[in-house]
Design a protein around this motif. Structure first.
Motif, PDB file in Angstrom:
ATOM      1  N   GLU A  54       0.810  -1.209   0.000  1.00 29.80           N
ATOM      2  CA  GLU A  54       0.000   0.000   0.000  1.00 29.80           C
ATOM      3  C   GLU A  54       0.848   1.265   0.000  1.00 29.80           C
ATOM      4  N   MET A  55       2.159   1.111   0.153  1.00 29.04           N
ATOM      5  CA  MET A  55       3.026   2.284   0.271  1.00 29.04           C
ATOM      6  C   MET A  55       2.908   3.249  -0.900  1.00 29.04           C
ATOM      7  N   PRO A  56       2.920   2.794  -2.154  1.00 30.87           N
ATOM      8  CA  PRO A  56       2.813   3.762  -3.266  1.00 30.87           C
ATOM      9  C   PRO A  56       1.537   4.597  -3.198  1.00 30.87           C
ATOM     10  N   PHE A  57       0.438   3.975  -2.808  1.00 31.84           N
ATOM     11  CA  PHE A  57      -0.830   4.691  -2.753  1.00 31.84           C
ATOM     12  C   PHE A  57      -0.867   5.660  -1.563  1.00 31.84           C
ATOM     13  N   LEU A  58      -0.302   5.222  -0.432  1.00 32.48           N
ATOM     14  CA  LEU A  58      -0.253   6.097   0.737  1.00 32.48           C
ATOM     15  C   LEU A  58       0.620   7.319   0.472  1.00 32.48           C
ATOM     16  N   LEU A  59       1.742   7.109  -0.208  1.00 30.20           N
ATOM     17  CA  LEU A  59       2.634   8.225  -0.515  1.00 30.20           C
ATOM     18  C   LEU A  59       2.020   9.146  -1.566  1.00 30.20           C
ATOM     19  N   LEU A  60       1.368   8.561  -2.545  1.00 29.17           N
ATOM     20  CA  LEU A  60       0.711   9.372  -3.568  1.00 29.17           C
ATOM     21  C   LEU A  60      -0.412  10.200  -2.957  1.00 29.17           C
ATOM     22  N   ASP A  61      -1.085   9.645  -1.964  1.00 27.92           N
ATOM     23  CA  ASP A  61      -2.188  10.349  -1.311  1.00 27.92           C
ATOM     24  C   ASP A  61      -1.702  11.597  -0.578  1.00 27.92           C
ATOM     25  N   LEU A  62      -0.433  11.603  -0.188  1.00 33.23           N
ATOM     26  CA  LEU A  62       0.128  12.788   0.475  1.00 33.23           C
ATOM     27  C   LEU A  62       0.252  13.939  -0.503  1.00 33.23           C
ATOM     28  N   VAL A  63       0.541  13.610  -1.754  1.00 30.76           N
ATOM     29  CA  VAL A  63       0.740  14.635  -2.777  1.00 30.76           C
ATOM     30  C   VAL A  63      -0.572  15.014  -3.446  1.00 30.76           C
ATOM     31  N   ASP A  64      -1.383  14.002  -3.743  1.00 27.99           N
ATOM     32  CA  ASP A  64      -2.641  14.228  -4.459  1.00 27.99           C
ATOM     33  C   ASP A  64      -3.741  13.423  -3.776  1.00 27.99           C
ATOM     34  N   PRO A  65      -4.261  13.918  -2.657  1.00 31.15           N
ATOM     35  CA  PRO A  65      -5.260  13.144  -1.901  1.00 31.15           C
ATOM     36  C   PRO A  65      -6.554  12.984  -2.678  1.00 31.15           C
ATOM     37  N   VAL A 588       3.986   7.503   9.804  1.00 27.51           N
ATOM     38  CA  VAL A 588       3.886   8.824  10.432  1.00 27.51           C
ATOM     39  C   VAL A 588       2.653   9.575   9.955  1.00 27.51           C
ATOM     40  N   THR A 589       2.404   9.557   8.669  1.00 25.59           N
ATOM     41  CA  THR A 589       1.325  10.371   8.114  1.00 25.59           C
ATOM     42  C   THR A 589      -0.020   9.662   8.102  1.00 25.59           C
ATOM     43  N   SER A 590      -0.049   8.436   8.599  1.00 20.12           N
ATOM     44  CA  SER A 590      -1.322   7.719   8.735  1.00 20.12           C
ATOM     45  C   SER A 590      -1.829   7.865  10.165  1.00 20.12           C
ATOM     46  N   GLY A 594      -0.553   9.105  14.830  1.00 19.53           N
ATOM     47  CA  GLY A 594      -1.225  10.080  15.678  1.00 19.53           C
ATOM     48  C   GLY A 594      -2.132  10.958  14.831  1.00 19.53           C
ATOM     49  N   ASN A 595      -2.535  12.067  15.401  1.00 19.30           N
ATOM     50  CA  ASN A 595      -3.424  13.003  14.711  1.00 19.30           C
ATOM     51  C   ASN A 595      -2.709  13.568  13.485  1.00 19.30           C
ATOM     52  N   ASN A 596      -3.239  13.259  12.296  1.00 16.71           N
ATOM     53  CA  ASN A 596      -2.586  13.677  11.055  1.00 16.71           C
ATOM     54  C   ASN A 596      -3.427  14.669  10.256  1.00 16.71           C
ATOM     55  N   ALA A 597      -4.376  15.310  10.911  1.00 14.04           N
ATOM     56  CA  ALA A 597      -5.208  16.325  10.241  1.00 14.04           C
ATOM     57  C   ALA A 597      -4.467  17.662  10.288  1.00 14.04           C
ATOM     58  N   TYR A 598      -3.345  17.725   9.573  1.00 13.11           N
ATOM     59  CA  TYR A 598      -2.371  18.801   9.745  1.00 13.11           C
ATOM     60  C   TYR A 598      -2.923  20.196   9.449  1.00 13.11           C
ATOM     61  N   LEU A 599      -3.845  20.309   8.501  1.00 11.52           N
ATOM     62  CA  LEU A 599      -4.302  21.627   8.056  1.00 11.52           C
ATOM     63  C   LEU A 599      -5.787  21.835   8.304  1.00 11.52           C
ATOM     64  N   ASP A 600      -6.302  21.191   9.330  1.00 12.85           N
ATOM     65  CA  ASP A 600      -7.709  21.402   9.689  1.00 12.85           C
ATOM     66  C   ASP A 600      -7.932  22.834  10.176  1.00 12.85           C
ATOM     67  N   ASP A 601      -9.121  23.315   9.918  1.00 13.99           N
ATOM     68  CA  ASP A 601      -9.546  24.573  10.524  1.00 13.99           C
ATOM     69  C   ASP A 601      -9.455  24.435  12.043  1.00 13.99           C
TER      70      ASP A 601
END
Length: 780
Positions: A54-65, A588-590, A594-601
């Motif tokens: 799943e790594m390629p998809f997880l990493l791609l999701d960081l760039v283009d969710p 880390v980003t999953s 931990g809490n990975n909603a980095y840019l939430d309001d």
């Protein structure tokens, strides 16, 4: 220990025989295979092998969710909300760095101001002394926003001016500070750029994640809860209802200072967490300079990369625990100690080479020896100021090592040996007491016990009893000792922990193949062994308690990665590092990190985390209670998110509900105590302005389970039913959140509920539920 050139190229440090080379590559492969195959400690249902494809998809999701169906407010448009927090954190760090520069110059640390080593030491001492100033100001009730800004800006300016003046004094000009692009791009340059690229997404994740609202129990209970109480009351004092606030509070003073500067306890806490995140960066710099100093620049870069890409580093950076700070001070103290011993060894060598032996024996010891010794003491005391276990992991082992090396190196001259060892011990102790002493003195004055609540049998302690002390020791004592437990712990530390990087204990053992500075390497391994066994034998083995050893392991990992200069080895270790870094980034980003909603309001994130941790508190927040409407918490201590006045106690303090409502009778067990007359209880509630009583039955149940901390038998649902019947309380509010399916609970929980509180089992829609929380309005 002669310092090698920091820019020397990779070179073979072993014979590079096929046996060693092939063996190292096989070890690398086997370790990774086992690492991916073993079950995780905390999330045993997660299989690392499942993550790999799943790594390629997880990493791609960081760039283009992928787009969400009903997205919540999030994105870079909300980044400006973080700017005020970044401003507060920057002021604190600049002021601390400036103060650290002044202190390191005052004690004459023989390092240029802008070197990596001096920066590490200046940051450590600066933050430590800023927290002591915060403590002093808080005890005197002088924590005003304007004063704090003025002091930090002044120390920042003074520190910069001092550093520039010292640099000019030592070099004759400021030319050494000029930056210039390299004339040609070399392999070393590409290597360093590559390391920076590998580390950058982790640093960005730590940076954004540290500014998110917290959800962890200990953080909400006292790491944030304690500073919040100090901020709201305007001064620092003894809090008899929260025993944890009598711990040394170095990191919590950072939080309190941030609240003061921000003028708000909630957002100020997030700014403080950003400052605490910087400990990871300073630790990485310390790891880099330690490895570089003796094993070359390449080892330093790899060691720093291994550390910053370790999920544990990320986790300790986004949660306001103390282990991140303790990790830094442990590493900084160790670096200072090694430099101290190096100075003593160099002086001893020069003295032995002297032609005039009589002069050599009586020659004056170098001034930098005392400077580094004092520095080591100051940093070691700061380690203890983060949490009491710092005395075991840093102060005692490093202090004894310093004295032992002094005695061994100078043993030929008894007079010099005795006097120097004694003086070094005194200087180290003075430095330690300067940074930990104020915390011990505070406790001594407030409770009569300098290490409250520890060592009750020796010092006693205000507000403690034999029963509370027994509960504390039972909850924080050693766990079962056995081979099975040892195996489990060893595997947890090295590979099964959810957040351990495979690079740490895969590469660190290969440091034994390195032929340079073997004695130093052996001592580092001895120190790691000491940290592991002291954690295993002397603590209750919470996993994060062993995290402070990881910077030392990272240094050895950097050494192990560079043991050979053969192309085959360099290719193999490059592949291993790249795979591990990408795998760690997925963790880390999953949600596993931990809490990975980095840019939430921020408003959304605050409400979401509030509902996640204690929805009943969020419900009370929405009621917008008046300032004179107080809520009594029973069983609940994670009070940080409460926007209303609260009265509460931790599980290790006297139960306030019992004190207010029970007839005191020391001869009877708590379960048999009679309740006070209803009118007396009602008057007490009125005098304390209690508007609601919030009972977290889920927390009470957790404490009552076998092997847990224990909870007073006085608190039962029947007590509250009697208060409702007597007209003291009204029936509980309609329960919107506090239900758990009874059959989904573990067997020991179901058994405890049926024996202790069967009234909390209710029927809903044909199924049985456990009432996990209730809010009782107080009758008018």
């Amino acid at each position: 220990m002669n310092k090698p050139s920091v820019d020397r190229p990779l070179e073979s440090l072993e014979k590079d025989s096929p046996l060693f080379l092939n063996g190292a590559l096989v070890w690398l492969l086997l370790f990774f295979l086992i690492y991916l195959s073993v079950p995780l400690t905390n999330n045993r249902e997660i299989d690392r092998w499942y993550i790999v494809p799943e790594m390629p998809f997880l990493l791609l999701d960081l760039v283009d969710p992928l787009p969400e169906e009903n997205p919540h407010p999030a994105g870079w448009a909300y980044f400006p909300q973080r700017i005020p927090l970044i401003g507060v954190a920057s002021i604190i760090l600049l002021g601390a760095w400036g103060l650290g520069q002044l202190v390191t110059r005052l004690i004459r640390v023989p390092l240029a101001p802008f070197t990596a080593e001096r920066t590490v030491f200046a940051a450590g001492l600066g933050i430590s002394f800023v927290t002591l100033l915060t403590l002093g100001g808080g005890l005197m009730g002088m924590l005003s926003q304007g004063l704090c800004y003025a002091v930090l800006i002044l120390t920042a300016i003074a520190g910069v001016a001092s550093a520039l003046q010292e640099t000019k004094q030592k070099t004759g000009s400021l030319g050494s500070l000029k930056l210039a692009l390299p004339e040609a791009i070399m392999v070393d340059t590409l290597f360093r750029v590559g390391c920076c690229l590998l580390m950058s997404p982790f640093v960005l994740s730590m940076f954004l994640g540290s500014m998110l609202p917290s959800t962890d129990y200990d953080v909400l209970e006292y790491h944030f809860g304690g500073p919040k109480e100090y901020y709201l009351q305007g001064y620092i004092s003894f809090l008899p209802h929260n025993v944890y606030t009598s711990f040394p509070f170095l990191t919590e003073m950072v939080t309190l200072l941030s609240m003061t500067l921000k003028g708000d306890w909630f957002t100020g806490a997030q700014a403080g967490k950003l400052v605490l995140m910087s400990f990871a960066l300073f630790t990485a710099l310390g790891i880099f300079t330690t490895a570089r100093h003796w094993f070359g620049s390449t080892a330093g870069w790899i060691a720093a990369t291994v550390f910053l890409t370790n999920p544990w580093t990320y986790r300790m950076s986004i949660i306001a625990y103390t282990e991140g700070a303790l990790s830094f001070y442990l590493l900084a103290s160790l670096l200072s100690l090694i430099l101290t011993i190096a100075v003593l060894q160099k002086w001893k060598t020069n003295a032995n080479d002297s032609t005039d032996k009589s002069t050599a024996d009586t020659s004056r010891l170098p001034s930098e020896l005392w400077s580094f010794t004092l520095l080591t003491g100051l940093l070691s005391g700061s380690a203890m100021a983060t949490k009491y276990p710092g005395v075991l992991s840093v102060v005692i082992p490093l202090g004894l090592t310093l004295l032992g090396f002094s005695w061994f190196l100078l043993r030929e001259n008894k007079t010099l040996c005795w006097s120097t060892t004694l003086k070094l011990g005194v200087v180290f102790a003075v430095g330690t007491l300067i940074t930990i002493g104020p915390w011990l003195l505070k406790n001594l004055v407030e409770t009569g016990n300098p290490v409250y609540p520890l060592l009750y049998s020796v010092f006693g302690g205000y507000d403690l009893t034999e029963a509370l002390n027994a509960k504390w020791k039972n909850g924080h004592g050693m766990k079962t000792i056995g081979l099975a437990e040892f195996k489990h712990s060893l595997l947890d530390v090295t590979m099964t922990s959810d957040w351990i990087s495979p690079l740490l204990f895969c590469l660190a053992p290969l440091a034994f193949l390195n032929r340079q500075h073997r004695r130093l390497m052996y001592w580092l391994w001895i120190y790691i062994g000491f940290l592991f066994f002291s954690w295993w034998f002397l603590t209750h083995r919470i996993d994060r308690f062993w995290v402070p050893m990881l910077p030392v392991v990272a240094v050895l990992a950097g050494i192990g990665a560079t043991w050979s200069s053969k192309l085959l080895w360099r290719s193999g270790v490059t592949v291993a590092v790249l795979f591990a870094v990408m795998f760690n980034l997925c963790i880390v980003t999953s949600g596993l990190g931990g809490n990975n909603a980095y840019l939430d309001d921020f408003a959304y994130a605050r409400k979401f985390t509030g509902n996640l941790t204690a929805p009943e508190i969020e419900l009370l927040n929405q009621m917008e209670l008046d300032p004179d409407q107080v809520v009594l918490f029973v069983g609940e201590a994670k009070v940080f998110n409460a926007e209303f006045p609260v009265i509460y106690n931790t599980v290790f303090d006297e139960d306030i509900f019992q004190q207010w409502t029970a007839e005191a009778n020391p001869e009877l067990p708590a379960k048999q105590l009679k309740m006070k007359p209803a009118e007396e209880i009602k008057k007490k509630f009125q005098d304390e302005h209690i508007a609601f009583v919030y009972v977290n039955w889920s927390e009470v149940l957790r404490y009552r389970l076998p092997g847990s901390y224990g909870y007073t038998d006085y608190v039962t649902p029947l007590r509250f039913q009697k208060l409702v019947t007597a007209g003291v309380l009204q029936p509980p509010l309609e329960n919107q959140y506090g239900y758990q399916k009874f059959e989904s609970l573990s067997d020991n929980k179901k058994k405890e509920i049926e024996q202790w509180a069967p009234e909390l089992i209710v029927e809903r829609d044909g199924a049985r539920y456990f009432v996990s929380a209730q809010i009782f309005p107080v009758a008018k």
